[in-house]
Design a protein around this motif. Sequence first.
Motif, PDB file in Angstrom:
ATOM      1  N   LYS A 190     152.871  -9.084  -4.129  1.00 49.73           N
ATOM      2  CA  LYS A 190     152.407  -8.397  -5.337  1.00 49.73           C
ATOM      3  C   LYS A 190     152.457  -9.348  -6.537  1.00 49.73           C
ATOM      4  CE  LYS A 190     151.094  -4.536  -7.370  1.00 49.73           C
ATOM      5  NZ  LYS A 190     150.350  -5.230  -8.408  1.00 49.73           N
ATOM      6  N   GLN A 193     149.574 -11.789  -6.459  1.00 50.91           N
ATOM      7  CA  GLN A 193     148.329 -11.138  -6.860  1.00 50.91           C
ATOM      8  C   GLN A 193     148.286 -10.937  -8.376  1.00 50.91           C
ATOM      9  OE1 GLN A 193     147.554  -7.310  -4.991  1.00 50.91           O
ATOM     10  NE2 GLN A 193     146.067  -8.248  -3.641  1.00 50.91           N
ATOM     11  N   ASP A 194     149.417 -10.491  -8.936  1.00 47.07           N
ATOM     12  CA  ASP A 194     149.481 -10.235 -10.387  1.00 47.07           C
ATOM     13  C   ASP A 194     149.237 -11.501 -11.201  1.00 47.07           C
ATOM     14  OD1 ASP A 194     150.009  -7.617  -9.832  1.00 47.07           O
ATOM     15  OD2 ASP A 194     152.169  -7.701 -10.265  1.00 47.07           O
ATOM     16  N   GLN A 198     144.576 -16.460  -5.424  1.00 52.38           N
ATOM     17  CA  GLN A 198     143.911 -15.896  -4.251  1.00 52.38           C
ATOM     18  C   GLN A 198     145.047 -15.716  -3.251  1.00 52.38           C
ATOM     19  OE1 GLN A 198     140.353 -18.074  -2.969  1.00 52.38           O
ATOM     20  NE2 GLN A 198     140.297 -18.891  -5.044  1.00 52.38           N
ATOM     21  N   THR A 199     145.281 -14.487  -2.876  1.00 51.94           N
ATOM     22  CA  THR A 199     146.496 -14.163  -2.131  1.00 51.94           C
ATOM     23  C   THR A 199     146.188 -13.971  -0.652  1.00 51.94           C
ATOM     24  OG1 THR A 199     147.343 -13.117  -4.132  1.00 51.94           O
ATOM     25  CG2 THR A 199     148.462 -12.580  -2.075  1.00 51.94           C
ATOM     26  N   ILE A 227     143.769  -7.962   0.127  1.00 45.40           N
ATOM     27  CA  ILE A 227     144.125  -9.359   0.330  1.00 45.40           C
ATOM     28  C   ILE A 227     142.853 -10.222   0.305  1.00 45.40           C
ATOM     29  CG2 ILE A 227     144.048  -9.765   2.867  1.00 45.40           C
ATOM     30  CD1 ILE A 227     147.238  -9.908   0.785  1.00 45.40           C
ATOM     31  N   ASP A 228     142.961 -11.471  -0.114  1.00 42.48           N
ATOM     32  CA  ASP A 228     141.784 -12.343  -0.252  1.00 42.48           C
ATOM     33  C   ASP A 228     141.555 -13.254   0.948  1.00 42.48           C
ATOM     34  OD1 ASP A 228     141.282 -11.546  -3.014  1.00 42.48           O
ATOM     35  OD2 ASP A 228     143.126 -12.641  -3.463  1.00 42.48           O
ATOM     36  N   TYR A 356     137.905 -12.492  -3.494  1.00 44.10           N
ATOM     37  CA  TYR A 356     138.667 -12.695  -4.740  1.00 44.10           C
ATOM     38  C   TYR A 356     137.738 -12.584  -5.946  1.00 44.10           C
ATOM     39  CZ  TYR A 356     141.372 -15.122  -8.325  1.00 44.10           C
ATOM     40  OH  TYR A 356     142.036 -15.447  -9.495  1.00 44.10           O
ATOM     41  N   ARG A 359     136.842  -9.010  -6.307  1.00 42.27           N
ATOM     42  CA  ARG A 359     137.996  -8.191  -6.700  1.00 42.27           C
ATOM     43  C   ARG A 359     138.346  -8.379  -8.177  1.00 42.27           C
ATOM     44  NH1 ARG A 359     143.462  -9.294  -6.919  1.00 42.27           N
ATOM     45  NH2 ARG A 359     143.447 -11.264  -5.780  1.00 42.27           N
ATOM     46  N   THR A 360     138.278  -9.614  -8.652  1.00 41.94           N
ATOM     47  CA  THR A 360     138.698  -9.892 -10.038  1.00 41.94           C
ATOM     48  C   THR A 360     137.614  -9.569 -11.046  1.00 41.94           C
ATOM     49  OG1 THR A 360     138.168 -12.219  -9.600  1.00 41.94           O
ATOM     50  CG2 THR A 360     140.475 -11.589  -9.447  1.00 41.94           C
TER      51      THR A 360
END
Length: 362
Positions: A190, A193-194, A198-199, A227-228, A356, A359-360
């Motif tokens: 977490k 990601q925060d 790219q996790t 997840i990326d 990613y 998502r972002t």
Amino acid sequence: MSKSIQQILEQDSLTKENIIQLLQSSGDDEKALFAKSSEIKLKYIGKNVYFRGLVEFSNICKKDCLYCGIRAGNKNVDRYDIADEEILKAAKFAYDNNYGSVVLQSGERSDKQFVDRIENLLKEIKKLSNNELGITISLGEQTKETYQRWYDAGAHRYLLRIESSNRELYEKIHPQNENHAHDTRLACLKSLQDIGYQTGTGVMVGIPFQTYEDLANDLLFMKEFDIDMVGMGPFIEHDETPLYEHRDKLMSLNDRFRLTLRMIAVLRILMKDINIASATALQAIDPLGREKALRIGANIIMPNITPTQERANYLLYQNKPCIDEGADDCTNCMEARINMADGEIGYGQWGDSKHYANRTKK
């Protein structure tokens, strides 16, 4: 009445029961699964396969995971820690050979000296490559502050395998102490990601006590966590680990291999635009293992560019391939493998996760 594999593959979404059925498929059903995942990969990712030059720079580890050959408790390991200039030389090799990215990986440490050293190495790699090399790091559980420092120094992708999303199973393959807590692993993912990494995460496929339901839940966990990138490979036992005593409970190596391919295929269907690595462990079981993964869903490959003299000491599992090849050999070998898998090498590109970016943007 249960649905046919073909009916499941035509659905827009998959239930846990559907995933279990796909993971248990064989013969023509498995072929249909692979055809579908391959089609999705081509549509959303294309033919490009991206290199990540892997530098396994140290096998010194404070952790004692019950499956791992370099666990702190294994006294038969020759410990090593490659000098900074050797790591930078490997990064320069990746840059000069147009890899696009490197991966720094080691046993887990979180002492000040280690944290400072990584920060410095990241800055130096950025400097020697004119900011052009992408950097992934896989250095275990750290504080959020450490993750932030490394991110600010130039790392932008982080791989931290969950190993299993099932807490009980996780506790069976790790010592029962605060140094090996499932909650910590989740909190670290977490934090990554925060911060904006790219996790990446992943699991071992075919560990003792694992069920098809566990694996289906692992895939759903990755989707839910958004997840990326993912790296997952077949579990290969190591005779100097506590988990070795349960080897009679394991499915055959070939079954673990096929199941890993099905995991990759189902994950590609579930998460169409993520990066999926073709794990080295696949090649330990099947000489063409990595190509097979690239064909059915994977799009990342990690040539080992660790200085050859130390490779044999980074044995997380036995029969690890490529431990006696130099970095040049590895590059030539990878090119041939990717061509055989009908892929195209994304030279000089970071090959960031499309997921990613999507998502972002939200």
